[in-house]
Motif scaffolding. Structure first.
Motif, PDB file in Angstrom:
ATOM      1  N   UNK A 116      29.756  -4.011  52.276  1.00 46.15           N
ATOM      2  CA  UNK A 116      28.652  -3.656  50.829  1.00 46.15           C
ATOM      3  C   UNK A 116      27.083  -3.364  51.483  1.00 46.15           C
ATOM      4  N   UNK A 117      26.575  -3.283  52.287  1.00 43.84           N
ATOM      5  CA  UNK A 117      25.979  -2.671  52.569  1.00 43.84           C
ATOM      6  C   UNK A 117      25.115  -1.514  52.591  1.00 43.84           C
ATOM      7  N   UNK A 118      23.522  -1.736  52.356  1.00 42.71           N
ATOM      8  CA  UNK A 118      22.999  -0.251  51.616  1.00 42.71           C
ATOM      9  C   UNK A 118      21.585  -0.534  52.479  1.00 42.71           C
ATOM     10  N   UNK A 119      21.162   1.401  52.910  1.00 44.13           N
ATOM     11  CA  UNK A 119      19.892   1.283  53.267  1.00 44.13           C
ATOM     12  C   UNK A 119      18.874   1.018  52.446  1.00 44.13           C
ATOM     13  N   UNK A 120      18.386  -0.107  52.222  1.00 38.74           N
ATOM     14  CA  UNK A 120      16.678   0.488  50.835  1.00 38.74           C
ATOM     15  C   UNK A 120      15.805   1.370  51.475  1.00 38.74           C
ATOM     16  N   UNK A 121      15.223   2.541  50.131  1.00 36.05           N
ATOM     17  CA  UNK A 121      14.024   2.979  50.783  1.00 36.05           C
ATOM     18  C   UNK A 121      13.096   1.627  50.784  1.00 36.05           C
ATOM     19  N   UNK A 122      11.032   2.049  50.915  1.00 35.62           N
ATOM     20  CA  UNK A 122      10.029   0.924  50.950  1.00 35.62           C
ATOM     21  C   UNK A 122      10.256   0.722  49.891  1.00 35.62           C
ATOM     22  N   UNK A 123      10.077   1.429  48.482  1.00 34.68           N
ATOM     23  CA  UNK A 123       9.676   1.251  47.884  1.00 34.68           C
ATOM     24  C   UNK A 123      10.661   0.229  46.518  1.00 34.68           C
ATOM     25  N   UNK A 124      12.482   0.649  46.774  1.00 31.08           N
ATOM     26  CA  UNK A 124      12.790  -0.870  46.586  1.00 31.08           C
ATOM     27  C   UNK A 124      13.033  -2.415  47.167  1.00 31.08           C
ATOM     28  N   UNK A 125      12.455  -1.677  48.395  1.00 29.92           N
ATOM     29  CA  UNK A 125      12.602  -3.173  48.638  1.00 29.92           C
ATOM     30  C   UNK A 125      11.259  -4.256  48.633  1.00 29.92           C
ATOM     31  N   UNK A 126      10.313  -3.028  48.355  1.00 31.19           N
ATOM     32  CA  UNK A 126       9.216  -4.067  46.670  1.00 31.19           C
ATOM     33  C   UNK A 126       9.260  -4.382  45.688  1.00 31.19           C
ATOM     34  N   UNK A 127      10.113  -3.205  45.694  1.00 27.53           N
ATOM     35  CA  UNK A 127      10.854  -4.393  43.992  1.00 27.53           C
ATOM     36  C   UNK A 127      11.506  -5.585  44.346  1.00 27.53           C
ATOM     37  N   UNK A 128      12.456  -5.662  45.091  1.00 27.74           N
ATOM     38  CA  UNK A 128      13.083  -6.650  44.866  1.00 27.74           C
ATOM     39  C   UNK A 128      12.512  -7.614  45.959  1.00 27.74           C
ATOM     40  N   UNK A 129      11.355  -7.208  46.983  1.00 24.86           N
ATOM     41  CA  UNK A 129      10.497  -8.509  47.399  1.00 24.86           C
ATOM     42  C   UNK A 129       9.428  -8.817  47.155  1.00 24.86           C
ATOM     43  N   UNK A 130       8.396  -8.099  46.262  1.00 23.71           N
ATOM     44  CA  UNK A 130       7.264  -7.998  46.119  1.00 23.71           C
ATOM     45  C   UNK A 130       6.053  -8.496  47.073  1.00 23.71           C
ATOM     46  N   UNK A 131       6.509  -9.292  47.588  1.00 22.27           N
ATOM     47  CA  UNK A 131       5.534  -9.774  48.031  1.00 22.27           C
ATOM     48  C   UNK A 131       5.248  -9.856  49.771  1.00 22.27           C
ATOM     49  N   UNK A 132       6.698  -9.125  50.218  1.00 18.67           N
ATOM     50  CA  UNK A 132       7.131  -8.344  51.363  1.00 18.67           C
ATOM     51  C   UNK A 132       5.474  -7.495  51.628  1.00 18.67           C
ATOM     52  N   UNK A 133       4.977  -7.468  53.260  1.00 20.80           N
ATOM     53  CA  UNK A 133       4.254  -6.760  53.705  1.00 20.80           C
ATOM     54  C   UNK A 133       4.034  -5.505  53.054  1.00 20.80           C
TER      55      UNK A 133
END
Length: 455
Positions: A116-133
């Motif tokens: 159930x793993x998947x690679x996330x692009x930067x934009x989706x990471x920022x959506x999930x974790x908006x405080x991440x660098x």
């Protein structure tokens, strides 16, 4: 002299799980621990992450034990009232080189059955974790990596051992032993014991125990210190997932995650040292951890650090688990269990049971013990009436919780054990405000009293 079916040396996460497994089969179990309480060695400083094994070596015993342990923990946690913080994890690539390695890591995860793993692009990471660098380039999402209570499960396992008629003996370092063809005689600091079989789960001293009793050791413990910094509870609003680095051959690297207790944790370091007993915290390394956390989540810059601690992992000269059996002498050694040991413990116990392949048949187990909840995201004892007083205001620990721990079937052997059972003195003030009251409440009730305690 009483004779036990199985003696387990060591009451860390693996020792408690192994002892439970045999006790539930109806074996008469003895646990010998050199410390004053369970989890008093390497296990007390685990990072509390429930791993899936997505990055474990393909086809390895470690992978098998992690996945069996993960499954068994999820199956029994409701019955034992063990909390689970469903965070998921993101392996974040911060450089072009790390991003290029995510594909191989995804393939490894799928080969390991974590599909159930998947690679996330930067934009989706920022959506999930908006405080991440915003420096995050991409990431591998691992939905079933979660955070759990680092201590209560193993207290539950030890409690089951006692409920099944087993015996836990503390301050009982094993100093010598002999096998007479039928079983073992073990000399300890608490006297002499006999057992038909032995499982060595001595962690940082696993090779020492093998050398003392078998005359040889098949591995060498090379202690690896890991330091952690704990941010104030306000930091938990800045993060949802466990943030993992792209792992290297040597280490899983520095992790940033929430804790079950409402804080945010960063660590561990990976420092080789010869000393097996002392894990000191050092200012340069802690400053580097705090700085790294702020690089990952910039809003952590300036966030108060309320605690710091260090632990030793029982690394060996090889990376894989070092589990060996001496069939003729009815002995199994469980060594080299490092950062995945908390998750794998129940799976390791299944593996050890299978190695013996004989013994008492499984019996009907008593009702599993229900652990008091210490997780901040679930109802706590202070929210129910009749708690008498709040002793530790930082962690909202009640006198009722402390009394229950002191009077329970597995009472703490020292102040560290009481802290792990209740969270007292583990908050912002680190006991500055509650230590006097705790000294009064525990007077004469801890085998190893607080400094200045009357015996």
């Amino acid at each position: 002299m009483d004779r036990y079916d199985v003696a387990v040396i060591g009451a860390g996460v693996v020792g408690c799980a192994v002892a439970r497994r045999f006790a539930l089969r109806g074996a008469r179990v003895l646990v010998l621990e050199k410390g004053a309480d369970i989890l008093s060695g390497a296990s007390k400083a685990n990072s509390a992450i429930l791993h899936t094994g997505f990055d474990a070596p393909e086809g390895s015993l470690e992978l098998e034990c992690i996945q069996r342990g993960h499954a068994e923990y999820l199956a029994l946690r409701a019955e034992m009232n063990l909390p689970l913080l469903e965070t998921g994890a993101i392996v974040v690539a911060w450089s072009e080189e790390e991003e290029a390695r995510l594909g191989a890591l995804e393939r490894q995860a799928r080969a390991n059955g974590v599909d159930d793993v998947r690679i996330l692009p930067a934009a989706e990471i920022r959506r999930l974790e908006p405080q991440l660098s915003t420096r995050a380039r991409a990431g591998l999402h691992v939905p079933r990596e979660h955070v759990i209570d680092p201590w209560s499960p193993f207290l539950a396992y030890a409690t089951q051992v006692v409920a099944q008629g087993g015996r836990m003996v503390f301050d009982a370092e094993v100093t010598a032993g002999a096998f007479d063809g039928e079983g073992w005689t073990l000399d300890t600091a608490q006297g002499r014991f006999q057992a038909a079989a032995v499982v060595n789960c001595a962690g940082l001293f696993g090779d020492v125990v093998d050398q003392r009793l078998l005359g040889r050791a098949s591995f060498e413990i090379r202690p690896r210190k890991g330091q952690f910094a704990v941010f104030d509870k306000a930091a938990s609003a800045l993060l949802t997932a466990i943030i993992l680095p792209v792992p290297t051959e040597r280490s899983k690297g520095v992790v940033l995650c929430r804790t079950i207790f409402g804080n945010v944790l960063v660590g561990p370091t990976a420092e080789e040292q010869a000393d097996r007993t002392r894990a000191t915290v050092t200012e340069p390394e802690l400053r580097a951890l705090v700085a790294r956390a702020a690089e990952i989540v910039p809003a952590l810059a300036g966030m108060p650090v309320t605690a710091a601690y260090a632990g030793l992992r029982p690394a060996t000269e090889e990376k894989h688990y070092r589990i060996h059996q001496d069939t003729a002498r009815r002995w199994i050694t469980v060594g080299g269990i490092r950062s995945t040991g908390m998750t794998a413990a129940l799976g390791i116990a299944q593996h050890v049971e299978a190695l013996f392949a004989s013994g008492p048949a499984a019996t009907a187990a008593p009702a599993a013990p229900r652990m008091p909840n210490l997780a901040d995201h679930l109802p706590r004892d202070w929210q129910r009436p009749g708690y008498d007083e709040i002793v530790c205001h930082c962690e909202m620990v009640t006198k009722r919780e402390i009394e229950a721990a002191l009077a329970g079937p597995m009472p703490p052997g020292d102040f560290g054990g009481l802290k792990r059972r209740t969270r007292c003195a583990m908050g912002r003030c680190q006991g500055f405000n509650c230590l006097g009251r705790l000294t009064e409440i525990t007077a004469g009730r801890l085998p190893h009293p607080l400094p200045g305690h009357p015996l």
